[in-house]
Design a protein around this motif. Structure first.
Motif, PDB file in Angstrom:
ATOM      1  N   VAL A 202      16.172 -34.025  29.527  1.00 29.78           N
ATOM      2  CA  VAL A 202      16.256 -34.960  28.406  1.00 29.78           C
ATOM      3  C   VAL A 202      15.074 -34.641  27.497  1.00 29.78           C
ATOM      4  O   VAL A 202      13.928 -34.673  27.938  1.00 29.78           O
ATOM      5  N   TYR A 203      15.381 -34.313  26.253  1.00 29.47           N
ATOM      6  CA  TYR A 203      14.325 -33.949  25.306  1.00 29.47           C
ATOM      7  C   TYR A 203      13.995 -35.135  24.412  1.00 29.47           C
ATOM      8  O   TYR A 203      14.892 -35.747  23.842  1.00 29.47           O
ATOM      9  N   TYR A 204      12.701 -35.414  24.290  1.00 27.76           N
ATOM     10  CA  TYR A 204      12.247 -36.510  23.431  1.00 27.76           C
ATOM     11  C   TYR A 204      11.549 -35.960  22.197  1.00 27.76           C
ATOM     12  O   TYR A 204      10.885 -34.924  22.264  1.00 27.76           O
TER      13      TYR A 204
ATOM     14  N   VAL B 125      10.807 -34.633  29.491  1.00 27.63           N
ATOM     15  CA  VAL B 125       9.929 -35.484  30.298  1.00 27.63           C
ATOM     16  C   VAL B 125       8.991 -34.605  31.110  1.00 27.63           C
ATOM     17  O   VAL B 125       7.781 -34.840  31.163  1.00 27.63           O
ATOM     18  N   GLU B 126       9.545 -33.557  31.681  1.00 24.75           N
ATOM     19  CA  GLU B 126       8.722 -32.655  32.485  1.00 24.75           C
ATOM     20  C   GLU B 126       7.608 -32.036  31.641  1.00 24.75           C
ATOM     21  O   GLU B 126       6.464 -31.944  32.075  1.00 24.75           O
ATOM     22  N   GLY B 127       7.941 -31.634  30.435  1.00 26.04           N
ATOM     23  CA  GLY B 127       6.949 -31.046  29.552  1.00 26.04           C
ATOM     24  C   GLY B 127       5.799 -32.006  29.290  1.00 26.04           C
ATOM     25  O   GLY B 127       4.632 -31.613  29.291  1.00 26.04           O
ATOM     26  N   ILE B 128       6.147 -33.278  29.093  1.00 25.09           N
ATOM     27  CA  ILE B 128       5.122 -34.288  28.845  1.00 25.09           C
ATOM     28  C   ILE B 128       4.252 -34.476  30.077  1.00 25.09           C
ATOM     29  O   ILE B 128       3.029 -34.545  29.995  1.00 25.09           O
ATOM     30  N   VAL B 129       4.915 -34.527  31.229  1.00 26.81           N
ATOM     31  CA  VAL B 129       4.183 -34.686  32.485  1.00 26.81           C
ATOM     32  C   VAL B 129       3.173 -33.559  32.657  1.00 26.81           C
ATOM     33  O   VAL B 129       2.018 -33.792  32.999  1.00 26.81           O
TER      34      VAL B 129
ATOM     35  N   ALA C 131       5.923 -41.703  33.170  1.00 28.05           N
ATOM     36  CA  ALA C 131       6.158 -41.139  31.844  1.00 28.05           C
ATOM     37  C   ALA C 131       7.529 -41.584  31.336  1.00 28.05           C
ATOM     38  O   ALA C 131       7.680 -41.984  30.170  1.00 28.05           O
ATOM     39  N   SER C 132       8.514 -41.546  32.210  1.00 26.55           N
ATOM     40  CA  SER C 132       9.860 -41.951  31.826  1.00 26.55           C
ATOM     41  C   SER C 132       9.855 -43.403  31.329  1.00 26.55           C
ATOM     42  O   SER C 132      10.460 -43.729  30.308  1.00 26.55           O
TER      43      SER C 132
ATOM     44  N   ILE D 168       1.196 -39.478  24.714  1.00 33.12           N
ATOM     45  CA  ILE D 168       2.575 -38.981  24.626  1.00 33.12           C
ATOM     46  C   ILE D 168       2.955 -38.760  23.160  1.00 33.12           C
ATOM     47  O   ILE D 168       3.556 -37.754  22.803  1.00 33.12           O
ATOM     48  N   ILE D 169       2.573 -39.710  22.316  1.00 30.47           N
ATOM     49  CA  ILE D 169       2.872 -39.565  20.892  1.00 30.47           C
ATOM     50  C   ILE D 169       2.194 -38.323  20.324  1.00 30.47           C
ATOM     51  O   ILE D 169       2.791 -37.586  19.544  1.00 30.47           O
ATOM     52  N   GLU D 170       0.963 -38.080  20.743  1.00 24.87           N
ATOM     53  CA  GLU D 170       0.295 -36.861  20.256  1.00 24.87           C
ATOM     54  C   GLU D 170       1.084 -35.617  20.649  1.00 24.87           C
ATOM     55  O   GLU D 170       1.306 -34.724  19.825  1.00 24.87           O
ATOM     56  N   MET D 171       1.553 -35.573  21.893  1.00 23.11           N
ATOM     57  CA  MET D 171       2.319 -34.410  22.337  1.00 23.11           C
ATOM     58  C   MET D 171       3.622 -34.278  21.544  1.00 23.11           C
ATOM     59  O   MET D 171       3.976 -33.193  21.101  1.00 23.11           O
ATOM     60  N   LEU D 172       4.313 -35.386  21.373  1.00 24.00           N
ATOM     61  CA  LEU D 172       5.606 -35.330  20.686  1.00 24.00           C
ATOM     62  C   LEU D 172       5.458 -35.053  19.193  1.00 24.00           C
ATOM     63  O   LEU D 172       6.411 -34.612  18.551  1.00 24.00           O
ATOM     64  N   SER D 173       4.279 -35.304  18.633  1.00 31.11           N
ATOM     65  CA  SER D 173       4.138 -35.014  17.213  1.00 31.11           C
ATOM     66  C   SER D 173       3.940 -33.515  16.980  1.00 31.11           C
ATOM     67  O   SER D 173       3.954 -33.063  15.836  1.00 31.11           O
TER      68      SER D 173
END
Lengths: 229, 229
Positions: free
Chosen positions: A85-87, A49-53, A63-64, A38-43
DNA sequence: CTATTATTCAACTGACTTATTGAATATAAA
DNA sequence: TTTATATTCAATAAGTCAGTTGAATAATAG
């Protein structure tokens, strides 16, 4: 005097406990493969949340929950907009620290070193380009720096001078590539295989091609650090 | 073609799993307050299990188990001599990486920042000296750099130019201290309170005294890094 | 206002972690 | 060889973590 020493000892113990507990809470939050992904994606960019999923294959509720844990130690922050919700990562200092950990792991943990080499070997991408080499190469101008991540990630930030050619468009855009220049592909980071795939595809077509050792987030961290000095 | 893509996707998943699992195994080994304290002790000097038990208060069997865990991810190594098994940190790269984590935690986790300030305030040690400042101060020669750790730790390595005055001998050795120089005390690191205690004691006696922001291991890491460049 | 969609929460199961105990092993001294 | 000492191993109980399910909440479109 004796009582005073004991009181001091107790205070010292209490202080250490708070510090070590706090530090270990941070490390516990990091110590999970899915959260690392998840951290790799957010970096790369802010994601819902959907995008991460979608990009990790983790279940929604799961994921949540992972995101809540990362939020509780202030690694990520969230904002709400419409349905979503954007992270995103809460600060750049975290990213710099995280890159130190990854660098250590890749260089000093034998198993990871081996796995990485095997992966790169499979894709004929063994001679990866380091940050220092990149700076040299860009000067001499006879290279094409190719960002193979999805377009949205390119748009939210990319290495200076790079051209966006997402991996899944690579074959259809071969005609856009100059035959005479060396191509340098990069992606999300050392654990991302998009650049490896690109190197494999292109080298089979006869192009002179290598990948970067690292990805956009590492470059960004480096940029910040050099500005700070 | 379609099958080929699926095979690729599976390989990529497998690669990521190995890398993220490996990284999280390292972080899990770190993510425990007692193990962090053991690491602090071992970053001063090689120590037997008994030595660790004495300076941390962990039970023998428990300390041994923690050491096995640290050994399994190659953070520590052991050697046997006589009755004792001596443990030490396996490499300096680890220590450098660990210091990045600690620095991040102290600067970016609000609770830790607050606890650290309160501790320093209690001991009138708020204006701690940073690595950069130290280099300046040492040049002008009007300071006494005082290592307040136990003698054995001093002997196995200390900051250049430092004088060993273990905290528990401080009062009896007051006469050895020059009244005109500023005193800078240091100890094991930012989570160690020995230097705080020393500052408290000395400032109550009227000395001009501060502590270092960091300890011997951080200084050593810095030295290595500057040599590497 | 109702229906739809995205996310979080609460409850539960199974899997790992930690601390404690007592037994087993290994070294060295008597 | 026996004895004492340092360390590790094995088994346990208590606590924490991960993944799943279904319900609850919150924002928007119709």
């Amino acid at each position: 005097m004796f009582v005073y020493l004991i009181v001091n000892m107790m205070k010292s113990r209490e202080f250490k406990d708070v510090m070590y507990d706090g530090l270990s809470r941070l490390l516990k939050a990091l110590a999970n493969p899915q959260r690392l992904e998840i951290i790799e994606m957010l970096s790369q960019e802010e994601k819902s949340v959907e995008g991460i999923v979608q990009s990790t294959g983790i279940s929604v509720a799961n994921a949540s929950q992972h995101l809540q844990i990362l939020k509780s130690v202030n690694i990520v922050r969230s904002r709400k907009q419409g349905h979503y919700v954007y992270y995103s990562l809460a600060n750049n200092e975290f990213l710099a620290m995280y890159h130190h950990i990854v660098k250590y792991a890749i260089n000093e943990i034998a198993e990871l070193e081996r796995t990485l080499s095997r992966q790169r070997e499979d894709c004929k991408a063994l001679q990866a380009v380091s940050l220092e080499e990149l700076e040299e190469l860009v000067k001499n101008e006879n290279v094409l720096l190719m960002d193979v991540r999805p377009v949205s990630e390119f748009q939210s930030g990319h290495i200076g001078g790079a051209v966006s050619i997402p991996l899944d468009e690579l074959i259809s855009r071969l005609k856009d590539l100059p035959g005479n220049k060396e191509i340098i592909a990069y992606c999300r980071g050392p654990f991302c295989v998009l650049a490896d795939e690109a190197v494999k595809t292109l080298s089979e077509k006869g192009y002179k091609v290598r990948r970067l050792d690292f990805g956009y987030p590492e470059w960004k961290t480096r940029l910040m650090e050099s500005k700070a000095v």
